[in-house]
Design a protein around this motif. Structure first.
Motif, PDB file in Angstrom:
ATOM      1  N   MET A 112       0.553  -0.781  -0.478  1.00 12.29           N
ATOM      2  CA  MET A 112       0.142   0.267  -0.266  1.00 12.29           C
ATOM      3  C   MET A 112       0.798   1.162  -0.198  1.00 12.29           C
ATOM      4  SD  MET A 112      -2.981  -1.780   2.165  1.00 12.29           S
ATOM      5  CE  MET A 112      -4.231  -0.384   2.176  1.00 12.29           C
ATOM      6  N   HIS A 116       0.322   4.423  -3.030  1.00 15.49           N
ATOM      7  CA  HIS A 116       0.312   6.161  -2.948  1.00 15.49           C
ATOM      8  C   HIS A 116       2.034   6.381  -2.670  1.00 15.49           C
ATOM      9  CE1 HIS A 116      -2.306   8.132  -0.824  1.00 15.49           C
ATOM     10  NE2 HIS A 116      -0.884   9.515   0.266  1.00 15.49           N
ATOM     11  N   SER A 201      -5.759  -3.536  -0.781  1.00 14.38           N
ATOM     12  CA  SER A 201      -4.958  -2.998  -1.067  1.00 14.38           C
ATOM     13  C   SER A 201      -4.730  -1.446  -1.751  1.00 14.38           C
ATOM     14  CB  SER A 201      -2.210  -3.915  -1.628  1.00 14.38           C
ATOM     15  OG  SER A 201      -3.143  -3.935  -2.574  1.00 14.38           O
ATOM     16  N   GLN A 204      -7.314   3.306  -1.808  1.00 16.25           N
ATOM     17  CA  GLN A 204      -6.419   4.774  -1.671  1.00 16.25           C
ATOM     18  C   GLN A 204      -7.438   4.881  -0.243  1.00 16.25           C
ATOM     19  OE1 GLN A 204      -7.584   6.544  -4.739  1.00 16.25           O
ATOM     20  NE2 GLN A 204      -6.884   5.794  -6.621  1.00 16.25           N
ATOM     21  N   GLN A 207      -5.089   3.532   2.244  1.00 16.61           N
ATOM     22  CA  GLN A 207      -3.806   4.078   1.901  1.00 16.61           C
ATOM     23  C   GLN A 207      -2.807   5.217   2.724  1.00 16.61           C
ATOM     24  OE1 GLN A 207      -2.935   3.845  -2.099  1.00 16.61           O
ATOM     25  NE2 GLN A 207      -3.787   2.461  -2.614  1.00 16.61           N
ATOM     26  N   TRP A 211      -1.011   5.827   5.618  1.00 22.62           N
ATOM     27  CA  TRP A 211       0.448   7.102   4.798  1.00 22.62           C
ATOM     28  C   TRP A 211       0.823   8.466   6.358  1.00 22.62           C
ATOM     29  CZ3 TRP A 211       3.895   6.882   1.287  1.00 22.62           C
ATOM     30  CH2 TRP A 211       4.996   8.259   0.781  1.00 22.62           C
TER      31      TRP A 211
END
Length: 234
Positions: A112, A116, A201, A204, A207, A211
């Protein structure tokens, strides 16, 4: 994390171009224990270490990349990610620890992260690509903490059933240097071919959550605007 930051500073003092970064460090199915920074070892070493290293070196990668000759980030995941679950409420596995679950989660996080990262690089117009690879089952010391029966199979039949370390590196090398992957990022590669990763995975929203939390854990305040633009964050 301190050693990663020190490495980046020492590397940047050399003032040499960085065209390829391969993230390949890892542990597998270790007992529940923590890194020096207090992170669960699979998540801290397999994932957060690569997350921090990559982001601190993005400036160097960006400077070395050019149209038609992109710099490349290659991150080594595992087929184990297909059975993983990403627990955003307990990434450290503090409430319920499973060596296999923790290892699988760290490998899913790497997939992931790569996807990203590629979107961030595309948005910035950087000549850097990010791909993730599955090396397959390789005959290395990575298995020293697995179930004794698996170790016995490795010792007796590893030469027949497992890839050699050289063979295990082929997909990483392919991702690092293959002309057909010039300018191509955001791919999951196995046996030198693109394949689909676990369905979740590609989420978004998840992700972005991973992040953002990774930035907090590693002390990076704003990777999108700072690291990608080439300033080292300390």
């Amino acid at each position: 994390m301190r050693s990663i930051r020190q490495f980046v500073q020492n590397f940047q003092k050399k003032r040499v171009p960085l065209h390829v970064l391969v993230n390949n460090a890892g542990v597998m199915m270790v007992p529940q224990r923590q890194t020096e920074d207090g992170f669960e070892e699979h998540f801290g070493l397999n994932y957060l270490g690569h997350f921090l290293l990559t982001n601190l070196l993005l400036g160097s990668l960006k400077e070395a990349g050019s149209p038609g000759r992109c710099s490349r980030v290659v991150t080594v995941s595992s087929a184990t990610h297909y059975v993983a679950e990403l627990n955003m409420q307990d990434l450290q596995g503090s409430s319920s620890y499973s060596p296999h679950g923790a290892y699988a989660q760290s490998k899913l996080a790497l997939v992931m992260f790569s996807y990203h990262l590629q979107r961030l690089l595309d948005a910035q117009g950087c000549h850097v690509t990010a791909n993730v690879v599955d090396p397959g089952v390789v005959d290395t010391d990575l298995y020293k903490h697995v179930f004794w029966g698996t170790r016995l199979v490795q010792k007796a039949l590893g030469w027949l059933l497992f890839k050699t370390p050289d063979e295990g590196s082929w997909t990483s090398v392919h991702a690092a240097v293959s002309p057909e992957l010039e300018g191509v990022g955001g791919r999951y590669l196995y046996n030198e071919k693109e394949t689909k990763s676990l369905e979740v995975s590609y989420d978004q929203r998840l992700q972005r959550q991973l992040w953002a939390q990774s930035c907090q854990m590693t002390g990076i305040s704003d990777v999108t605007s700072e690291a990608v633009s080439g300033r080292l964050i300390t």
